[in-house]
Design a protein around this motif. Structure first.
Motif, PDB file in Angstrom:
ATOM      1  N   CYS A 230      22.997-162.976 -53.279  1.00 34.34           N
ATOM      2  CA  CYS A 230      23.409-161.586 -53.055  1.00 34.34           C
ATOM      3  C   CYS A 230      23.150-160.770 -54.325  1.00 34.34           C
ATOM      4  N   ILE A 231      22.364-159.738 -54.217  1.00 30.85           N
ATOM      5  CA  ILE A 231      21.929-159.003 -55.401  1.00 30.85           C
ATOM      6  C   ILE A 231      23.086-158.294 -56.093  1.00 30.85           C
ATOM      7  N   TYR A 232      24.121-157.936 -55.359  1.00 32.73           N
ATOM      8  CA  TYR A 232      25.244-157.192 -55.915  1.00 32.73           C
ATOM      9  C   TYR A 232      26.360-158.097 -56.446  1.00 32.73           C
ATOM     10  N   CYS A 233      26.180-159.410 -56.422  1.00 32.53           N
ATOM     11  CA  CYS A 233      27.288-160.331 -56.693  1.00 32.53           C
ATOM     12  C   CYS A 233      27.901-160.109 -58.073  1.00 32.53           C
ATOM     13  N   TYR A 234      29.197-159.845 -58.102  1.00 35.64           N
ATOM     14  CA  TYR A 234      29.884-159.597 -59.371  1.00 35.64           C
ATOM     15  C   TYR A 234      29.983-160.848 -60.245  1.00 35.64           C
ATOM     16  N   ALA A 235      29.683-162.040 -59.665  1.00 39.86           N
ATOM     17  CA  ALA A 235      29.758-163.282 -60.429  1.00 39.86           C
ATOM     18  C   ALA A 235      28.490-163.556 -61.231  1.00 39.86           C
ATOM     19  N   ARG A 236      27.441-162.814 -61.012  1.00 40.21           N
ATOM     20  CA  ARG A 236      26.189-163.063 -61.727  1.00 40.21           C
ATOM     21  C   ARG A 236      26.377-163.127 -63.245  1.00 40.21           C
ATOM     22  N   PRO A 237      27.158-162.231 -63.849  1.00 35.15           N
ATOM     23  CA  PRO A 237      27.305-162.281 -65.307  1.00 35.15           C
ATOM     24  C   PRO A 237      27.898-163.579 -65.840  1.00 35.15           C
ATOM     25  N   SER A 238      28.568-164.357 -64.985  1.00 36.00           N
ATOM     26  CA  SER A 238      29.155-165.610 -65.468  1.00 36.00           C
ATOM     27  C   SER A 238      28.094-166.608 -65.891  1.00 36.00           C
ATOM     28  N   HIS A 239      26.865-166.474 -65.401  1.00 37.51           N
ATOM     29  CA  HIS A 239      25.798-167.385 -65.815  1.00 37.51           C
ATOM     30  C   HIS A 239      25.406-167.162 -67.277  1.00 37.51           C
ATOM     31  N   SER A 240      25.734-165.995 -67.799  1.00 35.13           N
ATOM     32  CA  SER A 240      25.423-165.724 -69.205  1.00 35.13           C
ATOM     33  C   SER A 240      26.186-166.662 -70.132  1.00 35.13           C
ATOM     34  N   TYR A 241      27.361-167.108 -69.706  1.00 33.36           N
ATOM     35  CA  TYR A 241      28.142-168.034 -70.528  1.00 33.36           C
ATOM     36  C   TYR A 241      27.462-169.399 -70.632  1.00 33.36           C
ATOM     37  N   LEU A 242      26.538-169.682 -69.733  1.00 36.22           N
ATOM     38  CA  LEU A 242      25.808-170.950 -69.755  1.00 36.22           C
ATOM     39  C   LEU A 242      24.475-170.819 -70.478  1.00 36.22           C
ATOM     40  N   GLY A 243      24.189-169.645 -71.014  1.00 36.56           N
ATOM     41  CA  GLY A 243      22.896-169.411 -71.640  1.00 36.56           C
ATOM     42  C   GLY A 243      21.781-169.215 -70.629  1.00 36.56           C
ATOM     43  N   LEU A 244      22.142-168.884 -69.385  1.00 37.28           N
ATOM     44  CA  LEU A 244      21.169-168.695 -68.314  1.00 37.28           C
ATOM     45  C   LEU A 244      21.129-167.230 -67.891  1.00 37.28           C
ATOM     46  N   SER A 245      20.098-166.872 -67.168  1.00 33.56           N
ATOM     47  CA  SER A 245      19.940-165.486 -66.735  1.00 33.56           C
ATOM     48  C   SER A 245      20.800-165.193 -65.501  1.00 33.56           C
ATOM     49  N   PRO A 246      21.471-164.026 -65.477  1.00 34.06           N
ATOM     50  CA  PRO A 246      22.191-163.610 -64.268  1.00 34.06           C
ATOM     51  C   PRO A 246      21.257-163.236 -63.120  1.00 34.06           C
ATOM     52  N   GLY A 247      19.946-163.194 -63.414  1.00 27.15           N
ATOM     53  CA  GLY A 247      18.985-162.879 -62.370  1.00 27.15           C
ATOM     54  C   GLY A 247      18.622-164.096 -61.551  1.00 27.15           C
ATOM     55  N   LEU A 248      17.370-164.513 -61.604  1.00 29.30           N
ATOM     56  CA  LEU A 248      16.918-165.633 -60.781  1.00 29.30           C
ATOM     57  C   LEU A 248      17.632-166.937 -61.113  1.00 29.30           C
ATOM     58  N   ASP A 249      18.019-167.137 -62.372  1.00 23.76           N
ATOM     59  CA  ASP A 249      18.711-168.382 -62.719  1.00 23.76           C
ATOM     60  C   ASP A 249      20.014-168.519 -61.946  1.00 23.76           C
ATOM     61  N   PHE A 250      20.719-167.421 -61.729  1.00 21.63           N
ATOM     62  CA  PHE A 250      22.010-167.478 -61.037  1.00 21.63           C
ATOM     63  C   PHE A 250      21.874-168.062 -59.639  1.00 21.63           C
ATOM     64  N   GLU A 251      20.767-167.755 -58.980  1.00 18.37           N
ATOM     65  CA  GLU A 251      20.604-168.216 -57.595  1.00 18.37           C
ATOM     66  C   GLU A 251      19.700-169.428 -57.453  1.00 18.37           C
ATOM     67  N   THR A 252      19.130-169.920 -58.567  1.00 19.53           N
ATOM     68  CA  THR A 252      18.254-171.095 -58.478  1.00 19.53           C
ATOM     69  C   THR A 252      18.703-172.250 -59.362  1.00 19.53           C
ATOM     70  N   LYS A 253      19.573-172.006 -60.317  1.00 18.28           N
ATOM     71  CA  LYS A 253      20.087-173.066 -61.194  1.00 18.28           C
ATOM     72  C   LYS A 253      21.589-173.195 -60.944  1.00 18.28           C
ATOM     73  N   ILE A 254      21.945-174.122 -60.064  1.00 17.20           N
ATOM     74  CA  ILE A 254      23.320-174.285 -59.593  1.00 17.20           C
ATOM     75  C   ILE A 254      23.973-175.474 -60.294  1.00 17.20           C
ATOM     76  N   THR A 255      25.204-175.288 -60.718  1.00 16.50           N
ATOM     77  CA  THR A 255      25.982-176.385 -61.289  1.00 16.50           C
ATOM     78  C   THR A 255      27.064-176.784 -60.299  1.00 16.50           C
ATOM     79  N   ALA A 256      27.133-178.064 -59.968  1.00 18.17           N
ATOM     80  CA  ALA A 256      28.111-178.576 -59.003  1.00 18.17           C
ATOM     81  C   ALA A 256      29.141-179.449 -59.701  1.00 18.17           C
ATOM     82  N   LYS A 257      30.341-179.481 -59.143  1.00 14.97           N
ATOM     83  CA  LYS A 257      31.435-180.272 -59.699  1.00 14.97           C
ATOM     84  C   LYS A 257      31.887-181.304 -58.657  1.00 14.97           C
TER      85      LYS A 257
END
Length: 363
Positions: free
Chosen positions: A86-113
């Motif tokens: 979702c392009i508007y997702c307010y959670a995108r900035p949280s990927h910045s804490y991982l050193g990843l991009s809030p853009g394509l990385d947010f939707e293609t680099k997933i971390t599972a627990k």
């Protein structure tokens, strides 16, 4: 030009059903990467950008918060990042804490627990633990596509069910129906409620805004199936995007009520941190003729800015534009017979499940 200056996408990558189009650096990165031609006209092999999933072993799974804007103080998110895109997702900035991009990385680099259920049981079993409803899916969707393979949620739900621990869920993922029996079992004890997000009823618009999320019609079917099983369902008209989805407020409420939703909520579009330039770029790519109009209306609800992060304002918006949308929502909710709010979930039965060899109570 309305759109922010984002780095161009890697031309050798082929995108299929992605919301973002590039990898802008996160706000904590000191440098922005830009592609420049080296003068060598050598064609490269193109490749389809696929989702990558890595696992994480956190020390705890329950996240605490003290925000006055939300009605819970603890939550669980089995995943970081979300393939729904979702392009508007307010959670995108949280990927910045991982050193990843809030853009394509947010939707293609997933971390599972995957050990979430074990961590959850360990935490709620502590003598110092005080029960209150746990919110699931508050940052990223626990029923995003990868959950079909990893199946982290059933383990979490079994722990909650066995301990009589109440929980809420926010999702747009059809995978919730796989766990319908668990949700229904908890709901029968007044220990579960689910919110289904419906942004638009326009399937074509939804495909562009939320490229890997279920269609609007599927989400209405989800509301129907959950409601029929006795699970209280709240339709979340969120986010309300001026010009694009704001005209549909009444139509969404009507369709969801007919499907079985009993309560409803509304949140105007939020564009925190890196989400604002990503959304502006999306407008330029998908709705260039409406881009300026949309952003002017967004800023009218956010004090002249793309986003208003202040507590008490970020989920509501302010000004005449926001008040008009809220008034329309309230009138439609009342006319359609929605309840004003959801009944509180039952915390009184919380306790450890009986184990083999335990002495049974006489009463």
């Amino acid at each position: 030009m309305l759109g922010a200056m984002l780095p161009p996408r890697d031309p050798d990558e082929t995108l299929k059903a992605r919301g973002a189009d590039s990898r802008p650096a996160g706000r904590f990165e000191p440098y922005q990467k830009m592609r420049e031609s080296d003068g060598w006209d050598i064609p490269e092999d193109s490749h389809l950008l696929k989702t990558e999933v890595v696992t994480e072993k956190p020390r705890s799974i329950i996240t605490r918060n003290n925000s006055p804007d939300i009605g819970f103080d603890r939550s669980i998110n089995p995943y970081r990042g979300c393939e729904h895109g979702c392009i508007y997702c307010y959670a995108r900035p949280s990927h910045s804490y991982l050193g990843l991009s809030p853009g394509l990385d947010f939707e293609t680099k997933i971390t599972a627990k995957p050990e979430a259920a074990l961590l959850l049981e360990r935490e709620i079993a502590r003598p110092s633990y005080k029960v209150a409803p746990i919110a699931l899916g508050t940052n990223t969707d626990p029923y995003q596509p990868v959950e079909a393979k990893l199946a982290i949620m059933p383990g979490i739900l079994r722990v909650l069910r066995d301990w009589n621990h109440p929980a809420t869920l926010v999702t747009r993922g059809r995978g919730v129906l796989r766990d319908l029996d668990l949700w229904a079992e908890m709901a029968a004890k007044d220990q579960a409620a689910i919110g289904i997000s419906v942004t638009t009823l326009d399937a074509k618009l939804a495909r562009a805004l939320e490229p890997r999320a279920p269609t609007p019609q599927t989400r209405l079917q989800m509301i129907g199936a959950l409601s029929k099983a006795g699970v209280p369902v709240r339709v979340m008209v969120a986010p309300v995007i001026p010009v694009l989805t704001e005209p549909e407020i009444e139509a969404i409420l009507t369709a969801a009520r007919e499907a079985g939703a009993s309560t409803a909520s509304m949140i105007p579009l939020r564009l925190p941190h890196e989400v604002a330039p990503l959304f502006r770029d999306w407008l330029e790519r998908h709705r260039p003729g409406m881009a300026a109009h949309v952003m002017n209306r967004v800023q009218a609800m956010r004090g002249g800015r793309d986003n208003d992060p202040r507590f008490g304002h970020r989920f509501r918006g302010a000004g005449a534009e926001a008040e008009l949308a809220k008034q329309r929502f309230r009138l439609a909710r009342k006319r359609l017979g929605y309840r004003e709010g959801s009944p509180p979930l039952d915390c009184s039965r919380f306790g450890p499940p009986p184990r083999t060899g335990d002495q049974l109570s006489l009463f």
